[in-house]
Design an enzyme around this catalytic site. Structure first.
Site, PDB file in Angstrom:
ATOM      1  N   GLY A 154       0.824  -1.216   0.000  1.00  0.00           N
ATOM      2  CA  GLY A 154       0.000   0.000   0.000  1.00  0.00           C
ATOM      3  C   GLY A 154       0.849   1.253   0.000  1.00  0.00           C
ATOM      4  O   GLY A 154       2.082   1.198  -0.041  1.00  0.00           O
ATOM      5  N   ARG A 164     -13.096   2.120   4.428  1.00  0.00           N
ATOM      6  CA  ARG A 164     -14.552   2.262   4.334  1.00  0.00           C
ATOM      7  C   ARG A 164     -14.922   2.485   2.862  1.00  0.00           C
ATOM      8  O   ARG A 164     -14.295   3.277   2.175  1.00  0.00           O
ATOM      9  CB  ARG A 164     -14.995   3.489   5.149  1.00  0.00           C
ATOM     10  CG  ARG A 164     -16.496   3.574   5.320  1.00  0.00           C
ATOM     11  CD  ARG A 164     -16.876   4.945   5.794  1.00  0.00           C
ATOM     12  NE  ARG A 164     -16.446   5.211   7.162  1.00  0.00           N
ATOM     13  CZ  ARG A 164     -17.225   5.084   8.234  1.00  0.00           C
ATOM     14  NH1 ARG A 164     -18.459   4.688   8.096  1.00  0.00           N
ATOM     15  NH2 ARG A 164     -16.779   5.364   9.425  1.00  0.00           N
ATOM     16  N   GLN A 171      -4.894 -11.940  12.705  1.00  0.00           N
ATOM     17  CA  GLN A 171      -3.520 -11.444  12.904  1.00  0.00           C
ATOM     18  C   GLN A 171      -3.139 -11.491  14.380  1.00  0.00           C
ATOM     19  O   GLN A 171      -2.011 -11.836  14.728  1.00  0.00           O
ATOM     20  CB  GLN A 171      -3.363 -10.034  12.319  1.00  0.00           C
ATOM     21  CG  GLN A 171      -3.425 -10.059  10.785  1.00  0.00           C
ATOM     22  CD  GLN A 171      -3.145  -8.739  10.117  1.00  0.00           C
ATOM     23  OE1 GLN A 171      -2.870  -7.745  10.783  1.00  0.00           O
ATOM     24  NE2 GLN A 171      -3.197  -8.710   8.803  1.00  0.00           N
ATOM     25  N   ASP A 195      -1.232  12.562  14.698  1.00  0.00           N
ATOM     26  CA  ASP A 195      -2.068  13.637  15.251  1.00  0.00           C
ATOM     27  C   ASP A 195      -1.222  14.579  16.110  1.00  0.00           C
ATOM     28  O   ASP A 195      -1.372  15.797  16.056  1.00  0.00           O
ATOM     29  CB  ASP A 195      -3.215  13.020  16.062  1.00  0.00           C
ATOM     30  CG  ASP A 195      -3.901  11.927  15.270  1.00  0.00           C
ATOM     31  OD1 ASP A 195      -4.320  12.202  14.148  1.00  0.00           O
ATOM     32  OD2 ASP A 195      -3.965  10.777  15.760  1.00  0.00           O
ATOM     33  N   ARG A 211       0.906  16.661  13.772  1.00  0.00           N
ATOM     34  CA  ARG A 211       0.061  17.675  13.118  1.00  0.00           C
ATOM     35  C   ARG A 211      -0.219  18.831  14.080  1.00  0.00           C
ATOM     36  O   ARG A 211      -0.193  20.001  13.700  1.00  0.00           O
ATOM     37  CB  ARG A 211      -1.262  17.042  12.688  1.00  0.00           C
ATOM     38  CG  ARG A 211      -1.132  16.124  11.488  1.00  0.00           C
ATOM     39  CD  ARG A 211      -2.388  15.266  11.309  1.00  0.00           C
ATOM     40  NE  ARG A 211      -2.382  14.548  10.057  1.00  0.00           N
ATOM     41  CZ  ARG A 211      -3.232  13.580   9.750  1.00  0.00           C
ATOM     42  NH1 ARG A 211      -4.153  13.184  10.638  1.00  0.00           N
ATOM     43  NH2 ARG A 211      -3.176  12.985   8.580  1.00  0.00           N
ATOM     44  N   HIS A 214      -8.159   8.011  17.425  1.00  0.00           N
ATOM     45  CA  HIS A 214      -7.674   8.581  16.154  1.00  0.00           C
ATOM     46  C   HIS A 214      -8.890   8.788  15.253  1.00  0.00           C
ATOM     47  O   HIS A 214      -9.171   8.018  14.343  1.00  0.00           O
ATOM     48  CB  HIS A 214      -6.647   7.660  15.481  1.00  0.00           C
ATOM     49  CG  HIS A 214      -6.250   8.172  14.121  1.00  0.00           C
ATOM     50  ND1 HIS A 214      -5.525   9.319  13.943  1.00  0.00           N
ATOM     51  CD2 HIS A 214      -6.514   7.718  12.884  1.00  0.00           C
ATOM     52  CE1 HIS A 214      -5.364   9.546  12.660  1.00  0.00           C
ATOM     53  NE2 HIS A 214      -5.961   8.585  11.986  1.00  0.00           N
TER      54      HIS A 214
HETATM   55  N1  LIG Z   1      -3.468   5.947  12.399  1.00  0.00           N
HETATM   56  C1  LIG Z   1      -3.187   6.906  11.516  1.00  0.00           C
HETATM   57  O1  LIG Z   1      -2.746   8.002  11.892  1.00  0.00           O
HETATM   58  C2  LIG Z   1      -3.357   6.688  10.043  1.00  0.00           C
HETATM   59  C3  LIG Z   1      -3.921   5.530   9.561  1.00  0.00           C
HETATM   60  N2  LIG Z   1      -4.089   5.349   8.208  1.00  0.00           N
HETATM   61  C4  LIG Z   1      -4.667   4.073   7.786  1.00  0.00           C
HETATM   62  O2  LIG Z   1      -3.631   3.180   7.375  1.00  0.00           O
HETATM   63  C5  LIG Z   1      -4.176   2.186   6.531  1.00  0.00           C
HETATM   64  C6  LIG Z   1      -3.298   1.966   5.310  1.00  0.00           C
HETATM   65  O3  LIG Z   1      -3.273   3.129   4.517  1.00  0.00           O
HETATM   66  P1  LIG Z   1      -2.671   3.095   3.032  1.00  0.00           P
HETATM   67  O4  LIG Z   1      -1.350   2.438   3.015  1.00  0.00           O
HETATM   68  O5  LIG Z   1      -2.809   4.466   2.509  1.00  0.00           O
HETATM   69  O6  LIG Z   1      -3.752   2.161   2.317  1.00  0.00           O
HETATM   70  P2  LIG Z   1      -3.602   1.352   0.953  1.00  0.00           P
HETATM   71  O7  LIG Z   1      -4.990   0.975   0.562  1.00  0.00           O
HETATM   72  O8  LIG Z   1      -2.717   2.068  -0.002  1.00  0.00           O
HETATM   73  O9  LIG Z   1      -2.821   0.038   1.410  1.00  0.00           O
HETATM   74  C7  LIG Z   1      -3.368  -0.900   2.261  1.00  0.00           C
HETATM   75  C8  LIG Z   1      -2.754  -2.239   1.908  1.00  0.00           C
HETATM   76  O10 LIG Z   1      -3.185  -3.186   2.868  1.00  0.00           O
HETATM   77  C9  LIG Z   1      -3.364  -4.399   2.207  1.00  0.00           C
HETATM   78  N3  LIG Z   1      -4.187  -5.305   2.987  1.00  0.00           N
HETATM   79  C10 LIG Z   1      -5.530  -5.359   3.086  1.00  0.00           C
HETATM   80  N4  LIG Z   1      -5.918  -6.376   3.859  1.00  0.00           N
HETATM   81  C11 LIG Z   1      -4.784  -6.965   4.298  1.00  0.00           C
HETATM   82  C12 LIG Z   1      -4.523  -8.083   5.127  1.00  0.00           C
HETATM   83  N5  LIG Z   1      -5.523  -8.809   5.646  1.00  0.00           N
HETATM   84  N6  LIG Z   1      -3.242  -8.431   5.344  1.00  0.00           N
HETATM   85  C13 LIG Z   1      -2.239  -7.722   4.809  1.00  0.00           C
HETATM   86  N7  LIG Z   1      -2.420  -6.670   3.992  1.00  0.00           N
HETATM   87  C14 LIG Z   1      -3.675  -6.295   3.759  1.00  0.00           C
HETATM   88  C15 LIG Z   1      -3.985  -4.009   0.856  1.00  0.00           C
HETATM   89  O11 LIG Z   1      -3.802  -5.032  -0.104  1.00  0.00           O
HETATM   90  C16 LIG Z   1      -3.181  -2.756   0.526  1.00  0.00           C
HETATM   91  O12 LIG Z   1      -2.027  -3.043  -0.242  1.00  0.00           O
HETATM   92  C17 LIG Z   1      -5.603   2.647   6.204  1.00  0.00           C
HETATM   93  O13 LIG Z   1      -6.497   1.955   7.071  1.00  0.00           O
HETATM   94  C18 LIG Z   1      -5.577   4.119   6.582  1.00  0.00           C
HETATM   95  O14 LIG Z   1      -6.862   4.611   6.892  1.00  0.00           O
HETATM   96  C19 LIG Z   1      -3.665   6.269   7.300  1.00  0.00           C
HETATM   97  C20 LIG Z   1      -3.093   7.438   7.740  1.00  0.00           C
HETATM   98  C21 LIG Z   1      -2.928   7.743   9.126  1.00  0.00           C
HETATM   99  O1  LIG Z   2      -8.363   9.904   7.422  1.00  0.00           O
HETATM  100  C1  LIG Z   2      -7.857   8.893   6.903  1.00  0.00           C
HETATM  101  O2  LIG Z   2      -8.478   8.026   6.263  1.00  0.00           O
HETATM  102  C2  LIG Z   2      -6.395   8.679   7.076  1.00  0.00           C
HETATM  103  C3  LIG Z   2      -6.010   9.012   8.448  1.00  0.00           C
HETATM  104  O3  LIG Z   2      -6.306   8.301   9.382  1.00  0.00           O
HETATM  105  C4  LIG Z   2      -5.315  10.262   8.693  1.00  0.00           C
HETATM  106  O4  LIG Z   2      -4.790  10.868   7.740  1.00  0.00           O
HETATM  107  O5  LIG Z   2      -5.266  10.656   9.841  1.00  0.00           O
END
Ligand SMILES: NC(=O)C1=CN([C@@H]2O[C@H](COP(=O)(O)OP(=O)(O)OC[C@H]3O[C@@H](n4cnc5c(N)ncnc54)[C@H](O)[C@@H]3O)[C@@H](O)[C@H]2O)C=CC1
Ligand SMILES: O=C([O-])CC(=O)C(=O)O
Length: 326
Positions: free
Chosen positions: A12, A90, A110, A157, A160, A185
């Protein structure tokens, strides 16, 4: 001996911004070799292999091995550090309960795989949303692993919030310290200026602008993820990867002052045990955190902490109902 680091969602956007930094030594320091375990779902394995080829092409001296798998039992085998990034986003028409259920299908197995196969000393950071409750699901399904090994990310957060305060006061970000984000979050999170310091003075006093804090700062930090999506057409990736590095590096190697980490609640600050909520922590190093007690919580803060922790209790109740957490 190399440290085994498992990264889920490796193909991802965050994975792509994260893996090169881990392999270059920014996660565990310049003296620790790293063995990467990439977990992806079957359709994304080829893309993960592509990233692995690029990692090889960097010739990082600290990267000793890369394994790729779609089987959690394999990917978590012997894992000492795990970054759970992959999650189910979502999609249109999906209710919150559907989202929690879909993510339960990821984080329950997991958690079980971590329980059965990871190193006894594992440390886990959950990034994939809804991060706090996903961490709770993984933790609850890893009964033999101490609960405090499971954390979720609110460091983005915090970062930011620090940047917003520095910008408001026209000071460097290094002048802003101890800025803790409490709760979930989600947009209810509470970035706290009562315990934060700017140039050694209480940030609330230095800012001296309650209307800005309540009307602009807090909502902007809470909704920054949406602001990025609106501008970029995709959610935060490099800044999220950066925060994940900050979180785990400080946990493992130590950091000064107060930091924000979503951790299993213990009753501190009157927050009931049994959720994973962001709290002020001190990080002495060695994969240890201590909840910082005795901070100033005036009514302005208490009201907001109650709201965001209350939202986490609702999420917890929903996943208990779904049988994902007991
Ligand atoms: N806590 C925080 O501050 C933040 C959290 N996020 C979250 O992080 C997550 C990942 O974001 P991105 O990398 O942008 O998403 P993305 O969609 O680019 O990548 C997610 C990857 O996870 C993989 N995946 C899905 N199910 C899986 C499983 N069961 N086992 C292993 N891999 C699996 C998908 O195939 C995909 O390659 C999202 O849920 C996003 O909302 C994003 C930004 C900040
Ligand atoms: O809002 C989202 O989907 C990604 C996220 O968690 C963030 O950027 O804080």
């Amino acid at each position: 001996m190399a440290t085994k680091v498992t990264v889920t969602g490796a193909a991802g956007q965050i994975g792509y911004a994260l893996l090169f930094r881990i392999a270059s030594g920014q996660l565990l320091g310049p003296d620790t070799k790293v063995e990467l375990r990439l977990l992806e779902i079957e359709p994304a394995l080829k893309a993960a292999e592509g990233t692995a080829l690029e990692l090889v092409d960097c010739a990082f001296p600290l990267l000793s091995k890369i394994d790729i798998s779609s089987d959690p039992n394999e990917a978590f085998d012997g894992a000492q550090v795990a970054l759970l990034v992959g999650a189910r986003p979502r999609t249109k028409g999906m209710e919150r309960a559907d989202l929690l259920e879909a993510n339960g299908a990821i984080f329950k197995p997991q958690g079980e795989a971590i329980n059965d196969h990871a190193d006894r000393d594992i440390r886990v950071l959950v990034v994939g949303n809804p991060a706090n409750t996903n961490a709770l699901i993984a933790m609850s399904n890893a009964r033999d692993v101490p609960a405090e090994r499971f954390t979720a990310m609110t460091r983005l957060d915090e970062n930011r919030a620090v940047a917003q305060v520095a910008n408001k006061l026209a000071v460097g970000v290094d002048e802003v310290q101890d800025l803790v984000v409490w709760g979930n979050h989600s947009p209810t999170m509470y970035p706290d200026l009562f315990n934060a310091k700017v140039g050694g003075k209480r940030a609330w006093d230095v800012v001296d602008d309650e209307a800005w804090v309540a009307g602009e700062f807090i909502p902007r930090v809470g909704k920054r993820g949406a602001e990025i999506i609106e501008a970029r057409g995709a959610s935060s990736a490099a800044s999220a990867a950066n925060a994940a590095i900050d979180h785990v590096r400080d946990w493992m190697l130590g950091a000064d002052g107060l930091r924000s980490m979503a951790v299993p609640t213990t009753g501190a600050y009157g927050v009931e045990p049994g959720i994973v909520g962001s709290l002020p922590v001190r990080l002495p190093g060695g994969g240890v955190y201590e909840i910082a007690e005795g901070l100033d919580v005036p009514p302005f803060s208490q009201e907001r902490i109650d709201k965001t922790m209350g939202e986490l209790r609702e999420e917890r109740d929903a996943v208990v109902k779904l049988g994902l957490v007991s």
